[in-house]
Design an enzyme around this catalytic site. Sequence first.
Site, mmCIF file in Angstrom:
data_model
loop_
_atom_site.group_PDB
_atom_site.id
_atom_site.type_symbol
_atom_site.label_atom_id
_atom_site.label_comp_id
_atom_site.label_asym_id
_atom_site.label_seq_id
_atom_site.Cartn_x
_atom_site.Cartn_y
_atom_site.Cartn_z
ATOM 1 N N CYS A 1 -13.964 -12.764 78.135
ATOM 2 C CA CYS A 1 -13.662 -13.378 76.841
ATOM 3 C C CYS A 1 -12.855 -12.405 75.974
ATOM 4 C CB CYS A 1 -14.942 -13.853 76.175
ATOM 5 S SG CYS A 1 -14.666 -15.027 74.815
ATOM 6 N N HIS B 1 -17.168 -17.136 80.443
ATOM 7 C CA HIS B 1 -18.325 -16.245 80.581
ATOM 8 C C HIS B 1 -19.013 -16.494 81.924
ATOM 9 C CE1 HIS B 1 -18.631 -14.615 76.408
ATOM 10 N NE2 HIS B 1 -17.933 -15.709 76.133
ATOM 11 N N GLU C 1 -21.142 -14.782 83.445
ATOM 12 C CA GLU C 1 -22.524 -14.302 83.501
ATOM 13 C C GLU C 1 -23.542 -15.406 83.306
ATOM 14 O OE1 GLU C 1 -21.235 -13.513 79.124
ATOM 15 O OE2 GLU C 1 -20.334 -13.613 81.128
#
Length: 609
Positions: A377, A573, A575
Amino acid sequence: MKYVLVTGGVVSGLGKGVTASSVGVVLKACGLRVTSIKIDPYLNTDAGTMSPFEHGEVFVLDDGGEVDLDLGNYERFLDVRLTKNNNITTGKIYQSVLEKERKGDYLGKTVQVVPHITDAIKNWIESVAVIPVDGKEGPADVCVIELGGTVGDIESMPFIEALRQLSFSVGPDNFCLIHVSLIPVLGVVGEQKTKPTQHSVRELRALGLTPHLLACRSAQPLLENTKEKLSQFCHVPNQNAHHSILKQLNLLSIAAPPNLQAWTKRAETYDNLKNSVRIAMVGKYVGLADSYLSVVKALLHACIACSLKPSIDWIAASDLEDESAKLTPKDHAAAWETLRNAECVLVPGGFGDRGVGGMILAAKYARENNIPYLGICLGMQISVIEFARSVLGLKRANSNEFDSETPNPVVIFMPEGSRTHMGSTMRLGSRRTLFQTPDCVTSKLYGDYFYIPVDQSGGSYGHKVIIPPFGAAFCPATCRQLVDLRYRNAEYVDERHRHRYEVNPEAIGVLEEAGLKFVGKDETGKRMEILELYSLSVVCHVTKLDLKFFCFLRYPQILELPSHPFYVGVQFHPEFKSRPGRPSALFLGLILAATKQLEAYLNTHQNGC
């Protein structure tokens, strides 16, 4: 529907979220389908506008919900896809009740906390609990509810009353209450004190809820006499946890013995790991590890897949800046020493201009010294700014977020974003990114195996096969005999976003000519999603962005530097979708590159079994 409620007492931060997640894992291991709900008593509508320093990271769901980080724990532990409605807040409840009042749904009645707010809470819980979140048809068997805060907080009182009413309406066989409490250890003799827990349980019972189990947090394992005292004074059995839950919910007849072999093996593998990899985490909110909880978990998943332990070195980005050398020279020197000793660099997301200079220096160091780099990001946008300044010679290149007057805006505010409202106005949720070339590192990492039955030649690809992280050679021999396994690079990937700034589409041409390739774009072709660094065969210096001179290429989401062992930036993102035993492709690539295994890994996949 069966309900398991997890409450907390004495102090906050005892691990209610981990307890709720663990209960869900055990119930799922017994063959039951599980869903989860998190109740946050604060007045915010959601977690989107809250500071990471105050409340930890904001977890993003597929539907764009900005929710409490505990929902990230639920998704990782239970491997489910939750919705924004699985996170209940006081703000949401009051907003829904007031909207009904304005529409006249209450027929002129006086709107009160009881029954209108409590009814709204019960209705919300019961409606969300039956929504399937595991990809199967029909409702789950058990809904695990976590009530945030501690018993006795003023803001949680309406929820306590609503849950009391819920327990009465569904009946004792459908409701189990687990109370998480603290057992402090005082004095040099290490005596375990049960009085705080006794008082917490007494207060909970006074509110109409009686716990069926206690989950006690202590610095040492509970002694038998401590357990007996708690059992006697709090009226809870001292026995096997999962058996007690199943017995209370009348599920013993249909639940199987818990199969936790995969979790046990995973824990044993981690405990036996000897080697580690040093990861420099250069961020804005490093003072609180929970600010980057999903990033930390994704690194853990990737490291375990590579048989390594993560050694995360937290670096406050501001400590890398030149100004820090004057104000706090020791912190400045320590930060740079840590960065130079790292085997890879990760710059996560964030907002605001604090520490941006340090992130740019970290990205430059990784690029110039061939250190594996992953920018997420803001970390991707930092890569673009640094590249424009260092390679293109645009010394004032910047993002409009940090300098609205920059003459070289390589990162701009998204046209559809709101400049007046902050909550839920970003580009949020799961979005599809299309790979522009099948040969980029990112496409290879996101690729997967497909099989063709051995008696068919040249047929179309069949079902997706789940392969261990190091390729098809690790598949069972029987699997390889029955099918022809083939690896295919990914054509697209669906990942979760949370941003309001993007790479300037009119800067793409000159950036790509200099070697910064945007290998992933959104479905409209108007946003760059993935960036990779390619060979710097053309080094040009531009004194000012001439937007008319730029060739128009569609907008970016993934960035790569192919001359580099691993230099990748992504606007999304990754994750948030990493799971134990199924690590995020990009985090896996970062760790493989840091340990010089990436090329062998990719070759193994490209060559098949």
